[in-house]
Design a protein around this motif. Structure first.
Motif, PDB file in Angstrom:
ATOM      1  N   SER A 153       0.829  -1.210   0.000  1.00  0.00           N
ATOM      2  CA  SER A 153       0.000   0.000   0.000  1.00  0.00           C
ATOM      3  C   SER A 153       0.859   1.253   0.000  1.00  0.00           C
ATOM      4  CB  SER A 153      -0.941  -0.006   1.214  1.00  0.00           C
ATOM      5  OG  SER A 153      -1.868  -1.066   1.106  1.00  0.00           O
ATOM      6  N   LEU A 154       1.977   1.226   0.755  1.00  0.00           N
ATOM      7  CA  LEU A 154       2.892   2.383   0.764  1.00  0.00           C
ATOM      8  C   LEU A 154       3.490   2.599  -0.623  1.00  0.00           C
ATOM      9  CD1 LEU A 154       4.676   1.700   4.174  1.00  0.00           C
ATOM     10  CD2 LEU A 154       3.259   3.702   3.651  1.00  0.00           C
ATOM     11  N   SER A 155       3.852   1.504  -1.293  1.00  0.00           N
ATOM     12  CA  SER A 155       4.436   1.610  -2.644  1.00  0.00           C
ATOM     13  C   SER A 155       3.408   2.164  -3.630  1.00  0.00           C
ATOM     14  CB  SER A 155       4.908   0.238  -3.126  1.00  0.00           C
ATOM     15  OG  SER A 155       5.873  -0.291  -2.256  1.00  0.00           O
ATOM     16  N   ILE A 156       2.187   1.673  -3.516  1.00  0.00           N
ATOM     17  CA  ILE A 156       1.135   2.148  -4.424  1.00  0.00           C
ATOM     18  C   ILE A 156       0.842   3.625  -4.178  1.00  0.00           C
ATOM     19  CG2 ILE A 156      -1.327   1.941  -5.012  1.00  0.00           C
ATOM     20  CD1 ILE A 156      -1.036  -1.093  -4.497  1.00  0.00           C
ATOM     21  N   LEU A 157       0.849   4.024  -2.919  1.00  0.00           N
ATOM     22  CA  LEU A 157       0.606   5.434  -2.598  1.00  0.00           C
ATOM     23  C   LEU A 157       1.730   6.308  -3.177  1.00  0.00           C
ATOM     24  CD1 LEU A 157      -1.722   6.789  -1.223  1.00  0.00           C
ATOM     25  CD2 LEU A 157      -0.475   6.698   0.941  1.00  0.00           C
ATOM     26  N   GLY A 158       2.964   5.811  -3.106  1.00  0.00           N
ATOM     27  CA  GLY A 158       4.074   6.523  -3.735  1.00  0.00           C
ATOM     28  C   GLY A 158       3.845   6.671  -5.232  1.00  0.00           C
ATOM     29  N   PHE A 159       3.378   5.595  -5.863  1.00  0.00           N
ATOM     30  CA  PHE A 159       3.094   5.602  -7.300  1.00  0.00           C
ATOM     31  C   PHE A 159       2.002   6.621  -7.635  1.00  0.00           C
ATOM     32  CE2 PHE A 159       0.329   3.580 -10.640  1.00  0.00           C
ATOM     33  CZ  PHE A 159       1.166   3.822 -11.724  1.00  0.00           C
ATOM     34  N   ILE A 160       0.956   6.688  -6.789  1.00  0.00           N
ATOM     35  CA  ILE A 160      -0.154   7.621  -7.015  1.00  0.00           C
ATOM     36  C   ILE A 160       0.338   9.063  -6.932  1.00  0.00           C
ATOM     37  CG2 ILE A 160      -2.304   8.517  -6.018  1.00  0.00           C
ATOM     38  CD1 ILE A 160      -2.917   5.540  -5.237  1.00  0.00           C
ATOM     39  N   GLY A 166       2.258  14.149  -9.786  1.00  0.00           N
ATOM     40  CA  GLY A 166       3.340  15.129  -9.891  1.00  0.00           C
ATOM     41  C   GLY A 166       3.818  15.648  -8.554  1.00  0.00           C
ATOM     42  N   GLU A 167       3.379  14.994  -7.451  1.00  0.00           N
ATOM     43  CA  GLU A 167       3.786  15.420  -6.100  1.00  0.00           C
ATOM     44  C   GLU A 167       4.966  14.543  -5.665  1.00  0.00           C
ATOM     45  OE1 GLU A 167       0.302  15.437  -3.599  1.00  0.00           O
ATOM     46  OE2 GLU A 167      -0.915  16.332  -5.190  1.00  0.00           O
ATOM     47  N   MET A 168       6.150  14.933  -6.143  1.00  0.00           N
ATOM     48  CA  MET A 168       7.337  14.069  -6.030  1.00  0.00           C
ATOM     49  C   MET A 168       7.854  13.912  -4.604  1.00  0.00           C
ATOM     50  SD  MET A 168       7.646  12.801  -8.892  1.00  0.00           S
ATOM     51  CE  MET A 168       7.215  13.027 -10.601  1.00  0.00           C
ATOM     52  N   ASN A 169       7.753  14.964  -3.796  1.00  0.00           N
ATOM     53  CA  ASN A 169       8.248  14.861  -2.412  1.00  0.00           C
ATOM     54  C   ASN A 169       7.459  13.810  -1.631  1.00  0.00           C
ATOM     55  OD1 ASN A 169      10.207  16.801  -2.792  1.00  0.00           O
ATOM     56  ND2 ASN A 169       8.879  18.498  -2.116  1.00  0.00           N
TER      57      ASN A 169
END
Length: 473
Positions: free
Chosen positions: A439-446, A451-454
């Motif tokens: 879920s953390l990885s998917i949230l990073g992908f989202i 475009g919210e890279m930070n």
């Protein structure tokens, strides 16, 4: 010369002809019945003077069904119409008809007849000083090809557009060329679900077609719908009402007027128009689908008024109207098994009826269709993901299908909704388990997609740190 050499020479000449047998019309076997019904409806109810092209197309459809003798009858009808016609396009239409005759007799093994029609084509090409002995290059021929492609469904629309554009380059003020181009652009807008003003590519072509064909009720109905699409509903309604006052092409005008009123929320008026049109064309997949959409909207309206908890009479009405919607969507797909979006609407009504097995079966059928358009596929993945999440209670499968929709890099409403739904789902999972690496990885992908890279880096790092901890453990 040997018989085989003669046949090879004949085949070479046939391949040079411009007609329905050489235009590479993309028609699935499962689409033939619906296409034939639509052609019959057009012959009877669409007011086009001397519609030679539609009889040529009918002949080609009959050939595809193995009915070559019946195909010959359709070509004879086309010839009769050409005799009544006195326009600059008569030669073009003769060449298309003769080309179809030549191909048809070739498939029937009558090489003598093939030769007669090839000679007719060649003699006409010589008279008009065509550089090719069997092929005429002119805007009228491009127009004929464009109409044939347009009638044969979405896979052919881009090529139809190119044909009409080519014809318009030579004769930009030709009323028929402009009508064909406007209808093609309208279909392409609908095919790709274009609704923003800046992307409503058919708006100007439709206005141009009306200028050149001021009495064409069919085009006025399309323009009314397009104006509604771009937020000019009051202006669009003027065109719809004007089209409804005409007797011309009334069955077709009713279809598009009904779409306009359904989208406006006037469901009773839409249903009245659709049922009137259905009396004339009872086998129309289009009409049954539109009636199903009206019933689906009625269900949503009742549920919304009842704050999504319909009881008593409201519940009975929802159940009754849901059954009506299902019956019309089922008929639609029986007539036209390649009508992709109708599968989603049918599955939605099965879900409303609590029949999840039939909903699952419906999704599986549409997922097995060949050559689905990217945007349609995104829509299927999104709604199937929602079905997995809310009805099947399978978060894993929901995630899989939301991601499938998102990974098709085509900006659309369904892709945006898939991103939003996926985000809500994984946030819910993280509230239950803050150490859920997936879920953390998917949230990073989202966040990366947004475009919210930070924020994306933050979630990716959390996932990596947890993964490293897990490996050490």
């Amino acid at each position: 010369m040997s018989k085989n050499a003669d046949e090879d020479q004949v085949k070479d000449r046939l391949e040079q002809l411009r007609c329905h047998f050489t235009w590479k019309l993309l028609i699935e076997d499962t689409e033939i019945t619906d296409l034939e019904n639509r052609v019959f409806d057009e012959i009877e109810f669409l007011d086009i003077k001397y519609n030679v092209g539609i009889h040529n197309l009918l002949a080609y459809i009959k050939h595809l069904k193995g009915q070559n003798k019946e195909a010959l009858e359709s070509l004879k009808e086309a010839e009769t119409l050409i005799q009544q016609e006195r326009t600059n396009q008569s030669n073009t239409k003769r060449l298309v008809t003769w080309g179809n005759y030549a191909w048809l007799y070739y498939h029937m093994g009558s090489l003598g007849e093939v030769q007669i029609y090839l000679d007719k084509v060649e003699n006409t090409c010589k008279k008009v000083a065509s550089p090719s002995c069997c092929r005429l290059e002119c805007p009228e021929m491009d127009c004929e090809e464009g109409w044939a492609l347009l009638k044969c469904g979405g896979k052919n629309y881009e090529r139809a557009k190119a044909c009409f554009e080519k014809a318009l380059e030579v004769d930009p003020e030709n009323p028929e060329f402009n009508t064909g181009y406007a209808i093609t652009m309208f279909r392409l807008d609908s095919f790709h679900k274009v609704t923003q003003f800046k992307e409503a590519f058919s708006l100007h072509p439709l206005k141009q077609a009306i200028r050149l064909n001021p009495e064409d009720a069919y085009i006025k109905a399309l323009l009314g719908l397009k104006l509604q699409d771009v937020g000019e509903e009051a202006e669009g309604q003027k065109y719809i009402e004007e089209a409804l006052t005409k007797m011309s092409s009334q069955t077709y005008v009713f279809r598009y007027a009904a779409m306009f009123y359904r989208r406006k929320g006037s469901l009773d008026k839409a249903l009245q128009l659709l049922k009137t049109a259905l009396q004339a064309t009872p086998s129309s997949a289009f009409l049954h689908h539109q009636i199903g959409l009206c019933y689906r909207s009625q269900v949503l309206r009742i549920k919304k008024t009842a704050k999504w908890q319909p009881r008593g009479q409201d519940r009975e009405n929802v159940n009754r109207i849901t059954r009506l919607a299902i019956s019309h969507f089922e008929f639609t797909l029986k007539q036209k098994p390649t009508f992709e979006i109708a599968y989603i609407h049918l599955a939605d009504m099965y879900i409303e009826a609590g029949n999840y097995e039939k909903a699952e079966d419906t999704y599986q059928k549409v997922l097995c269709l060949k050559k689905l358009d990217k945007e349609v596929l995104q829509e299927i993945y999104f709604y199937y993901g929602r079905f997995q999440e809310f009805q099947r209670k399978s978060e894993i499968d929901a995630i899989i299908y939301y991601l499938k929709a998102i990974k098709i890099e085509n900006q659309s409403y369904s892709r945006d909704k898939s991103i939003s739904s996926l985000e809500k789902l994984v946030l819910r999972k993280l509230r239950r388990n803050a150490s859920d690496i997936e879920s953390l990885s998917i949230l990073g992908f989202i966040y990366k997609l947004k475009g919210e890279m930070n924020e994306a880096l933050e979630y990716y790092e959390q996932a990596l740190n947890l993964a490293a901890d897990f490996e050490r453990f």
